[in-house]
Design an enzyme around this catalytic site. Structure first.
Site, PDB file in Angstrom:
ATOM      1  N   LYS A 122       0.876  -1.074   0.022  1.00 59.16           N
ATOM      2  CA  LYS A 122      -0.379  -0.357  -0.045  1.00 59.16           C
ATOM      3  C   LYS A 122       0.878   1.274   0.143  1.00 59.16           C
ATOM      4  O   LYS A 122       2.034   1.758   1.424  1.00 59.16           O
ATOM      5  CB  LYS A 122      -0.610  -0.205   1.099  1.00 59.16           C
ATOM      6  CG  LYS A 122      -2.192   1.051   1.434  1.00 59.16           C
ATOM      7  CD  LYS A 122      -2.773   0.687   2.270  1.00 59.16           C
ATOM      8  CE  LYS A 122      -3.615   1.659   2.822  1.00 59.16           C
ATOM      9  NZ  LYS A 122      -4.979   1.891   3.010  1.00 59.16           N
ATOM     10  N   ASP A 269     -16.230  -0.195  -0.871  1.00 54.42           N
ATOM     11  CA  ASP A 269     -15.391  -0.505  -1.503  1.00 54.42           C
ATOM     12  C   ASP A 269     -14.335  -0.977  -0.012  1.00 54.42           C
ATOM     13  O   ASP A 269     -12.951  -1.815  -0.322  1.00 54.42           O
ATOM     14  CB  ASP A 269     -14.358   0.233  -2.462  1.00 54.42           C
ATOM     15  CG  ASP A 269     -14.567   1.842  -1.562  1.00 54.42           C
ATOM     16  OD1 ASP A 269     -15.136   2.235  -0.963  1.00 54.42           O
ATOM     17  OD2 ASP A 269     -13.302   1.812  -1.210  1.00 54.42           O
TER      18      ASP A 269
HETATM   19  P1  AMP Z   1      -9.822   4.938   0.532  1.00 58.16           P
HETATM   20  O1  AMP Z   1     -11.029   5.711   1.730  1.00 58.16           O
HETATM   21  O2  AMP Z   1      -8.815   5.191   1.634  1.00 58.16           O
HETATM   22  O3  AMP Z   1     -10.090   3.119   0.965  1.00 58.16           O
HETATM   23  O4  AMP Z   1      -9.499   5.295  -0.605  1.00 58.16           O
HETATM   24  C1  AMP Z   1     -11.042   5.189  -1.566  1.00 58.16           C
HETATM   25  C2  AMP Z   1     -10.190   5.282  -3.212  1.00 58.16           C
HETATM   26  O5  AMP Z   1      -8.834   5.927  -3.703  1.00 58.16           O
HETATM   27  C3  AMP Z   1      -9.475   4.150  -3.690  1.00 58.16           C
HETATM   28  O6  AMP Z   1     -10.065   3.569  -4.786  1.00 58.16           O
HETATM   29  C4  AMP Z   1      -7.933   4.235  -3.256  1.00 58.16           C
HETATM   30  O7  AMP Z   1      -7.078   3.564  -4.245  1.00 58.16           O
HETATM   31  C5  AMP Z   1      -7.913   5.813  -3.748  1.00 58.16           C
HETATM   32  N1  AMP Z   1      -6.743   6.177  -3.034  1.00 58.16           N
HETATM   33  C6  AMP Z   1      -7.016   7.104  -1.682  1.00 58.16           C
HETATM   34  N2  AMP Z   1      -5.258   7.301  -1.730  1.00 58.16           N
HETATM   35  C7  AMP Z   1      -4.777   7.559  -2.697  1.00 58.16           C
HETATM   36  C8  AMP Z   1      -3.217   8.187  -3.130  1.00 58.16           C
HETATM   37  N3  AMP Z   1      -2.657   8.565  -2.100  1.00 58.16           N
HETATM   38  N4  AMP Z   1      -2.998   7.540  -4.467  1.00 58.16           N
HETATM   39  C9  AMP Z   1      -3.777   7.283  -5.454  1.00 58.16           C
HETATM   40  N5  AMP Z   1      -5.423   6.419  -4.784  1.00 58.16           N
HETATM   41  C10 AMP Z   1      -5.902   6.676  -3.213  1.00 58.16           C
HETATM   42 MG    MG Z   2     -10.543   1.400   0.175  1.00 57.03          MG
END
Ligand code: AMP
Ligand code: MG
Length: 521
Positions: A122, A269
């Protein structure tokens, strides 16, 4: 170096023919993508239990090669890195394609027992799903994910695991509270590990696109790989599968409520098909018992993901999953039955936890009311949840109840005035509890053992993680391993480590990272 075998079964599913890293909508289930190398990968911490399961010795873990692989700069033979495509409902709204925007799976391996483990970095750099973001992760959020994954495991809560925490030697820019104050922060990469990272959102995406062929292939794949114990075929098998997902989710919610964990972003998700805790972001631990609390500042308005709503939000998420897989069924009855199983199983687990937390041999309807009455008191009086339940295990129903109430309060209060005001009601509650305990045939020692196994002494309080983060950002990383070591035995008394089992200090009450967290990570 110990050599792992990989079978990378997820790649059996239809993938993305495009091999370029560019951001795009992807029709398939995954995209091949390599981690982007970092300047100076260096191991900060690892889980010795997870390393041992995978067969790595402590000497393997200490090598530069280990840091290179788990920092994304090198891959071992058999690894075939990919990012997975999924969608999701974020804060109740359909968000379309999301996908692994910064997570890259290195491969799927089988341990000596034949257990499957997917190794996923990650923060390993951009993927076709990175949208407008950089694919990286900051040290603070990586420490939080690393520690909490393992702490949850040791608490007996289903969770994805963490193998390693690697510093990248590269800064990442984040605007922590999205208020126009971007700042450079050290970057890091966690290698997280789970039998499967499939989420509800994996099924929602093909459904939203009317791609019923992919939907069915994904369901068949998930059942075959991740639920090998399920037998039968056709709709009956799909029905059993959904009911199993519902039950596992119910068990997970009951655990979260038992230990005082607030996930913070229960988007679809972020719900695992295996019922694992997944995606540690702006999560938090309950200090003073407050069902309305959410650690997530992004959710401060509606507080959709507040502590007390988690079981009902999980149910809502299951209705989204039911909707997504409905084309696999000719009749909605099995889906409704699955949702009913969620409720029944949650109630059963919650009753069981009520009995264990209060020290009763079984849970009657009256005991449910006793627990609700206690929770209402803990909330109005601002009493610490973890410390209260732990101390309750030492309550003697034959002893002086008033004196014991003072001892309980001394360990658990946050507000002097509220404590004083609530004292008479607490006294009455303890009298009722004492009467109930006197009916119970267990000896005090038996009861205490049972209660201690349900009421942890050590949880990853928000401020404890933040102290470790503050130290690490100043260059002293020893706190990560120290805190992990405490969290290895959360139900045991650990003499000399009392400072890790104390009330949140005043300084942490309104401090960023302790009571307020954002999704910026
Ligand atoms: P999360 O809220 O962490 O579950 O993220 C929601 C979405 O945003 C997922 O598709 C993650 O892969 C994407 N995401 C979160 N942070 C980043 C980042 N720094 N770079 C790329 N994608 C991100
Ligand atoms: Mg996520």
């Amino acid at each position: 170096m110990h050599v792992l075998r990989y079978d990378n079964r997820f790649l059996e599913l239809p993938g993305d023919p495009d091999l370029s890293p560019g951001i795009r909508q992807v029709a398939g289930a995954w995209s091949r993508v390599r981690p982007t190398p970092v300047p100076a990968p260096r191991l900060i911490a690892h889980s010795r239990e997870m390393a041992a399961i995978l067969g790595f010795s402590e000497a393997d873990v200490a090598t530069q090669e280990f840091a290179l692989v788990f920092g994304g700069n090198a891959q071992w033979p058999g690894m075939d890195p990919f990012a997975v495509n999924y969608g999701g409902h974020q804060f109740g709204h359909w968000a379309g394609q999301l996908g692994d925007g910064r997570a890259i799976t290195l491969g799927e391996t089988l341990d000596a027992q034949g257990q499957r483990w997917e190794l996923q970095l990650k923060g390993a750099g951009p993927t076709p799903y990175s949208r407008s973001a950089d694919g990286r992760a900051v040290l603070r959020s990586s420490i939080r994910e690393f520690l909490c994954s393992e702490a949850m495991h040791h608490l007996g809560v289903p969770t994805t695991r963490a193998l390693s925490l690697v510093a990248t030697g590269e800064d990442v820019v984040r605007d922590m509270f999205y208020d126009g104050h971007p700042k450079s922060e050290p970057g890091a990469i966690v290698c997280r590990v789970a039998p499967s990272f499939i989420r509800f959102g994996n099924f929602e995406l093909p459904y939203s696109r009317g791609d019923l062929d992919l939907l069915r292939r994904l369901a068949d794949f998930c059942i075959a790989r991740d639920f090998p114990e399920l037998e039968g075929e056709g709709e009956a098998l799909y029905g059993d599968w959904f009911a199993t997902v519902c039950e596992r989710t119910a068990v997970l919610m009951a655990h979260w409520m038992r230990v005082g964990f607030v996930h913070g972003v229960m988007n679809t998700d972020n719900l695992s098909i295996l019922g694992l805790t997944i995606d540690y972001g702006p999560y938090g631990w309950i200090d003073d018992f407050d069902p309305d609390w959410t650690p997530n500042t992004t959710d401060a308005g509606g507080r959709r993901y507040r502590f007390g709503w988690q079981p009902k939000i999980a149910h809502w998420n299951l209705t989204r999953l039911a909707h997504a897989i409905s084309p696999l069924f000719s009749d909605v009855a099995p889906l409704n039955e699955g949702l009913q199983r969620y409720m029944d199983r949650f109630v059963e687990e919650d009753r069981n936890n009520t009995a264990r937390k209060l020290g009763y041999g079984e849970c009657t309807d009256a005991d449910i009311q006793t627990m609700q009455a206690l929770q209402a008191l803990l909330q109005v009086a601002e009493v610490d949840m973890t410390l209260w339940f732990r101390a309750l295990g030492r309550f003697d129903p034959q002893g002086d109840i008033g004196a014991q109430l003072e001892t309980l309060f001394d360990a658990t209060w946050y507000d002097e005035a509220k404590r004083a005001q609530a004292a008479p009601a607490f006294l009455e509650w303890l009298q009722r509890h004492a009467a109930r305990l006197r009916e119970d045939p267990s000896t005090p020692a038996e009861r205490r053992t049972r209660m201690d196994a349900a009421n942890p002494k050590y949880v990853l309080r928000n401020y404890l993680a933040q102290e470790v983060i503050d130290r690490a950002e100043q260059g002293d990383e020893a706190g990560v391993a120290e805190l992990l070591d405490v969290m290895r035995r959360p139900y045991d008394e650990q003499p000399g480590r009392e400072r890790f089992a104390q009330r949140r200090p005043d300084w942490a009450r309104d401090r960023a990272g302790c009571s307020m967290l954002s999704c910026s990570s």
